[in-house]
Design a protein around this motif. Sequence first.
Motif, PDB file in Angstrom:
ATOM      1  N   ASP A   1     -25.977  13.899 -46.985  1.00  0.00           N
ATOM      2  CA  ASP A   1     -25.261  13.066 -47.890  1.00  0.00           C
ATOM      3  C   ASP A   1     -24.588  11.396 -47.450  1.00  0.00           C
ATOM      4  N   ASN A   2     -24.411  10.697 -48.251  1.00  0.00           N
ATOM      5  CA  ASN A   2     -24.370   9.754 -48.103  1.00  0.00           C
ATOM      6  C   ASN A   2     -23.080   8.924 -47.774  1.00  0.00           C
ATOM      7  N   SER A   3     -22.011  10.193 -47.938  1.00  0.00           N
ATOM      8  CA  SER A   3     -20.886   9.769 -47.128  1.00  0.00           C
ATOM      9  C   SER A   3     -20.332   9.428 -44.927  1.00  0.00           C
ATOM     10  N   ARG A  41     -11.979  14.970 -42.508  1.00  0.00           N
ATOM     11  CA  ARG A  41     -12.446  15.543 -41.059  1.00  0.00           C
ATOM     12  C   ARG A  41     -13.482  16.142 -41.806  1.00  0.00           C
ATOM     13  N   ILE A  42     -15.393  16.101 -40.533  1.00  0.00           N
ATOM     14  CA  ILE A  42     -16.096  16.766 -40.882  1.00  0.00           C
ATOM     15  C   ILE A  42     -16.883  17.493 -39.865  1.00  0.00           C
ATOM     16  N   GLU A  80     -22.707  19.411 -31.349  1.00  0.00           N
ATOM     17  CA  GLU A  80     -21.137  20.407 -32.413  1.00  0.00           C
ATOM     18  C   GLU A  80     -19.912  19.159 -32.733  1.00  0.00           C
ATOM     19  N   LEU A  81     -19.880  19.168 -33.496  1.00  0.00           N
ATOM     20  CA  LEU A  81     -18.829  17.471 -33.793  1.00  0.00           C
ATOM     21  C   LEU A  81     -18.171  17.543 -34.936  1.00  0.00           C
ATOM     22  N   GLU A  82     -16.260  17.152 -34.564  1.00  0.00           N
ATOM     23  CA  GLU A  82     -15.757  17.701 -35.887  1.00  0.00           C
ATOM     24  C   GLU A  82     -15.199  15.673 -35.191  1.00  0.00           C
ATOM     25  N   ILE A  83     -15.626  14.775 -36.505  1.00  0.00           N
ATOM     26  CA  ILE A  83     -15.804  13.953 -36.729  1.00  0.00           C
ATOM     27  C   ILE A  83     -14.235  13.461 -37.760  1.00  0.00           C
ATOM     28  N   ASN A  84     -13.018  12.785 -36.858  1.00  0.00           N
ATOM     29  CA  ASN A  84     -12.303  12.457 -37.882  1.00  0.00           C
ATOM     30  C   ASN A  84     -12.895  10.900 -39.437  1.00  0.00           C
ATOM     31  N   PRO A  85     -11.609  11.251 -40.502  1.00  0.00           N
ATOM     32  CA  PRO A  85     -12.270  10.291 -41.111  1.00  0.00           C
ATOM     33  C   PRO A  85     -12.569   8.729 -40.919  1.00  0.00           C
TER      34      PRO A  85
END
Length: 108
Positions: A1-3, A41-42, A80-85
């Motif tokens: 994913d380029n983003s 968020r991802i 395991e990460l959750e990353i905000n925009p």
Amino acid sequence: DNSILVKRDKRVDFTSKKVIGANKTETFSFLISVRNNKAERIKITVADQIPVSSNSSISVDAVELSGGRLNTQTGEIKWELEINPQETRQLILTYSAKYPKDRTVILE
């Protein structure tokens, strides 16, 4: 994913070689940066690996994993990460290897 941008850089200031008695100790450190350029968020799993020795005279130890889980059999580390925009998360991976100084060992 380029983003999603993931970079792994060697931390030169934290990488060293030492000779103590009949053994050499080498320490390697890396900075892993994960940037979320998406608008939402991802959740992402980041995986890396440290060397695993099958020789009893060579030992490899994880020094710093920034909360990652290490599988001691395979040397695999997972975060395991959750990353905000628009957020950048940095992970530090540091390991050291101790081996007889008369041997040549490739660790990177």
